[in-house]
Design a protein around this motif. Structure first.
Motif, PDB file in Angstrom:
ATOM      1  N   MET A 167       0.831  -1.180   0.000  1.00  0.00           N
ATOM      2  CA  MET A 167       0.000   0.000   0.000  1.00  0.00           C
ATOM      3  C   MET A 167       0.881   1.251   0.000  1.00  0.00           C
ATOM      4  O   MET A 167       1.859   1.332   0.727  1.00  0.00           O
ATOM      5  CB  MET A 167      -0.892  -0.018   1.237  1.00  0.00           C
ATOM      6  CG  MET A 167      -1.842   1.146   1.298  1.00  0.00           C
ATOM      7  SD  MET A 167      -2.865   0.984   2.753  1.00  0.00           S
ATOM      8  CE  MET A 167      -3.062   2.688   3.140  1.00  0.00           C
ATOM      9  N   THR A 168       0.543   2.237  -0.818  1.00  0.00           N
ATOM     10  CA  THR A 168       1.308   3.472  -0.932  1.00  0.00           C
ATOM     11  C   THR A 168       0.409   4.652  -0.590  1.00  0.00           C
ATOM     12  O   THR A 168      -0.698   4.760  -1.097  1.00  0.00           O
ATOM     13  CB  THR A 168       1.846   3.639  -2.369  1.00  0.00           C
ATOM     14  OG1 THR A 168       2.651   2.505  -2.686  1.00  0.00           O
ATOM     15  CG2 THR A 168       2.685   4.881  -2.489  1.00  0.00           C
ATOM     16  N   ASP A 169       0.916   5.531   0.287  1.00  0.00           N
ATOM     17  CA  ASP A 169       0.155   6.701   0.712  1.00  0.00           C
ATOM     18  C   ASP A 169       1.064   7.927   0.643  1.00  0.00           C
ATOM     19  O   ASP A 169       2.135   7.936   1.255  1.00  0.00           O
ATOM     20  CB  ASP A 169      -0.356   6.488   2.143  1.00  0.00           C
ATOM     21  CG  ASP A 169      -1.117   7.680   2.678  1.00  0.00           C
ATOM     22  OD1 ASP A 169      -1.854   8.319   1.899  1.00  0.00           O
ATOM     23  OD2 ASP A 169      -0.972   7.989   3.879  1.00  0.00           O
ATOM     24  N   GLU A 170       0.660   8.936  -0.117  1.00  0.00           N
ATOM     25  CA  GLU A 170       1.427  10.179  -0.233  1.00  0.00           C
ATOM     26  C   GLU A 170       0.843  11.235   0.690  1.00  0.00           C
ATOM     27  O   GLU A 170      -0.371  11.358   0.800  1.00  0.00           O
ATOM     28  CB  GLU A 170       1.395  10.704  -1.670  1.00  0.00           C
ATOM     29  CG  GLU A 170       2.083   9.811  -2.664  1.00  0.00           C
ATOM     30  CD  GLU A 170       2.019  10.371  -4.082  1.00  0.00           C
ATOM     31  OE1 GLU A 170       1.616  11.537  -4.260  1.00  0.00           O
ATOM     32  OE2 GLU A 170       2.356   9.629  -5.011  1.00  0.00           O
ATOM     33  N   ASP A 218       4.231   0.253   2.380  1.00  0.00           N
ATOM     34  CA  ASP A 218       4.215  -0.968   3.200  1.00  0.00           C
ATOM     35  C   ASP A 218       4.643  -0.701   4.642  1.00  0.00           C
ATOM     36  O   ASP A 218       5.455  -1.430   5.215  1.00  0.00           O
ATOM     37  CB  ASP A 218       5.110  -2.048   2.567  1.00  0.00           C
ATOM     38  CG  ASP A 218       4.620  -2.449   1.184  1.00  0.00           C
ATOM     39  OD1 ASP A 218       3.392  -2.412   0.967  1.00  0.00           O
ATOM     40  OD2 ASP A 218       5.457  -2.773   0.326  1.00  0.00           O
ATOM     41  N   GLY A 219       4.150   0.379   5.228  1.00  0.00           N
ATOM     42  CA  GLY A 219       4.426   0.694   6.626  1.00  0.00           C
ATOM     43  C   GLY A 219       5.748   1.399   6.880  1.00  0.00           C
ATOM     44  O   GLY A 219       6.068   1.720   8.023  1.00  0.00           O
ATOM     45  N   ALA A 220       6.531   1.645   5.838  1.00  0.00           N
ATOM     46  CA  ALA A 220       7.812   2.346   5.988  1.00  0.00           C
ATOM     47  C   ALA A 220       7.676   3.758   5.437  1.00  0.00           C
ATOM     48  O   ALA A 220       7.021   3.978   4.421  1.00  0.00           O
ATOM     49  CB  ALA A 220       8.917   1.600   5.253  1.00  0.00           C
ATOM     50  N   LEU A 221       8.287   4.706   6.113  1.00  0.00           N
ATOM     51  CA  LEU A 221       8.193   6.118   5.740  1.00  0.00           C
ATOM     52  C   LEU A 221       9.382   6.510   4.869  1.00  0.00           C
ATOM     53  O   LEU A 221      10.531   6.228   5.205  1.00  0.00           O
ATOM     54  CB  LEU A 221       8.164   6.968   7.014  1.00  0.00           C
ATOM     55  CG  LEU A 221       7.813   8.432   6.861  1.00  0.00           C
ATOM     56  CD1 LEU A 221       6.432   8.594   6.241  1.00  0.00           C
ATOM     57  CD2 LEU A 221       7.842   9.105   8.229  1.00  0.00           C
ATOM     58  N   TRP A 222       9.087   7.176   3.736  1.00  0.00           N
ATOM     59  CA  TRP A 222      10.112   7.631   2.796  1.00  0.00           C
ATOM     60  C   TRP A 222       9.935   9.133   2.578  1.00  0.00           C
ATOM     61  O   TRP A 222       8.829   9.628   2.427  1.00  0.00           O
ATOM     62  CB  TRP A 222       9.975   6.901   1.463  1.00  0.00           C
ATOM     63  CG  TRP A 222      10.270   5.438   1.586  1.00  0.00           C
ATOM     64  CD1 TRP A 222       9.436   4.472   2.048  1.00  0.00           C
ATOM     65  CD2 TRP A 222      11.502   4.801   1.274  1.00  0.00           C
ATOM     66  NE1 TRP A 222      10.064   3.254   2.035  1.00  0.00           N
ATOM     67  CE2 TRP A 222      11.335   3.422   1.563  1.00  0.00           C
ATOM     68  CE3 TRP A 222      12.722   5.232   0.771  1.00  0.00           C
ATOM     69  CZ2 TRP A 222      12.349   2.488   1.367  1.00  0.00           C
ATOM     70  CZ3 TRP A 222      13.727   4.316   0.567  1.00  0.00           C
ATOM     71  CH2 TRP A 222      13.539   2.961   0.868  1.00  0.00           C
ATOM     72  N   PHE A 223      11.051   9.868   2.560  1.00  0.00           N
ATOM     73  CA  PHE A 223      11.051  11.320   2.381  1.00  0.00           C
ATOM     74  C   PHE A 223      11.612  11.655   1.005  1.00  0.00           C
ATOM     75  O   PHE A 223      12.537  10.999   0.527  1.00  0.00           O
ATOM     76  CB  PHE A 223      11.939  11.984   3.436  1.00  0.00           C
ATOM     77  CG  PHE A 223      11.424  11.854   4.838  1.00  0.00           C
ATOM     78  CD1 PHE A 223      10.764  12.907   5.454  1.00  0.00           C
ATOM     79  CD2 PHE A 223      11.614  10.692   5.567  1.00  0.00           C
ATOM     80  CE1 PHE A 223      10.296  12.807   6.748  1.00  0.00           C
ATOM     81  CE2 PHE A 223      11.150  10.573   6.865  1.00  0.00           C
ATOM     82  CZ  PHE A 223      10.483  11.635   7.456  1.00  0.00           C
ATOM     83  N   THR A 224      11.092  12.719   0.393  1.00  0.00           N
ATOM     84  CA  THR A 224      11.617  13.174  -0.896  1.00  0.00           C
ATOM     85  C   THR A 224      12.924  13.924  -0.643  1.00  0.00           C
ATOM     86  O   THR A 224      12.941  14.946   0.042  1.00  0.00           O
ATOM     87  CB  THR A 224      10.603  14.097  -1.595  1.00  0.00           C
ATOM     88  OG1 THR A 224       9.360  13.403  -1.707  1.00  0.00           O
ATOM     89  CG2 THR A 224      11.084  14.491  -2.969  1.00  0.00           C
ATOM     90  N   ALA A 225      14.010  13.415  -1.200  1.00  0.00           N
ATOM     91  CA  ALA A 225      15.337  13.986  -0.946  1.00  0.00           C
ATOM     92  C   ALA A 225      15.409  15.449  -1.379  1.00  0.00           C
ATOM     93  O   ALA A 225      15.923  16.296  -0.648  1.00  0.00           O
ATOM     94  CB  ALA A 225      16.403  13.161  -1.668  1.00  0.00           C
ATOM     95  N   ALA A 226      14.874  15.767  -2.552  1.00  0.00           N
ATOM     96  CA  ALA A 226      14.932  17.144  -3.062  1.00  0.00           C
ATOM     97  C   ALA A 226      14.234  18.112  -2.110  1.00  0.00           C
ATOM     98  O   ALA A 226      14.706  19.230  -1.890  1.00  0.00           O
ATOM     99  CB  ALA A 226      14.311  17.229  -4.442  1.00  0.00           C
TER     100      ALA A 226
END
Length: 195
Positions: free
Chosen positions: A1-4, A20-28
């Motif tokens: 599952m992907t949530d923005e 999938d339950g992991a948080l990702w940040f936009t590097a830029a």
């Protein structure tokens, strides 16, 4: 599952993606909060498991950008000058906790180096000292060339001007005509004596 979602670092938006339950940040976006261009040379030092590409939909059409894991965001913070690095580190940790995820522990960064050093008055300082003592030779990994996860639509400004550009600028300065103007000197006023 992907949530923005979009968070705010001060007034600057930072796009995040939960995958999938992991948080990702936009590097830029993280670099933009400090008025910097994305440092792809630093991102090339990251372990590949902390980088991924994601396509965001915008008014201008789809835009493919590099995402960094939570540890990757903390690693970006460690590469910033103080106090910016410390402030970003604290902000990332706070956002992760506010989103209901486990607050990240002090570990070596995604690039193999120590995280941003907290203030000595913060509770986390003892954890940082223990990590530094356990890893006295922790250094940033060497950059890897041609990482697919860095092949995004964020075009950075060249880190260094080319030799041709430097030579052209130098020649332009030499060719320029300057008028030397002598500025009039003002006499210093005498000080009044105190009585």
């Amino acid at each position: 599952m992907t949530d923005e979602q979009t968070l705010h670092f001060g007034k600057q938006p930072v796009r995040i993606v939960t995958i999938d339950g992991a948080l990702w940040f936009t590097a830029a976006d993280l670099y933009e909060t400090k008025n910097r261009r994305t440092n792809k040379q630093h991102l090339a030092c990251f372990d590949r498991s902390h980088l991924r590409l994601h396509t965001f939909q915008s008014d201008a059409g789809p835009r493919k950008l590099t995402l960094v894991s939570t540890l990757g965001a903390l690693t970006i913070a460690s590469g910033l000058p103080e106090p910016d690095g410390r402030i970003m580190d604290a902000w990332v940790r706070k956002q992760v906790a506010a989103l209901g995820l486990d607050r990240p522990p002090f570990t070596l960064g995604a690039d193999g180096a120590l995280p941003a050093r907290p203030k000595t008055t913060w509770l986390a300082f003892e954890d940082w000292e223990a990590l530094a003592a356990a890893n006295p030779h922790a250094r940033r990994n060497s950059p890897v060339q041609n990482i697919n996860e860095l092949d995004d639509d964020d075009t950075p400004v060249p880190f260094k001007p080319s030799a041709e550009r430097v030579a052209a600028d130098r020649q332009a300065m030499l060719d320029a005509e300057y008028e030397i103007v002598e500025m009039p000197r003002h006499k210093a006023r005498p000080r009044k004596k105190k009585r």
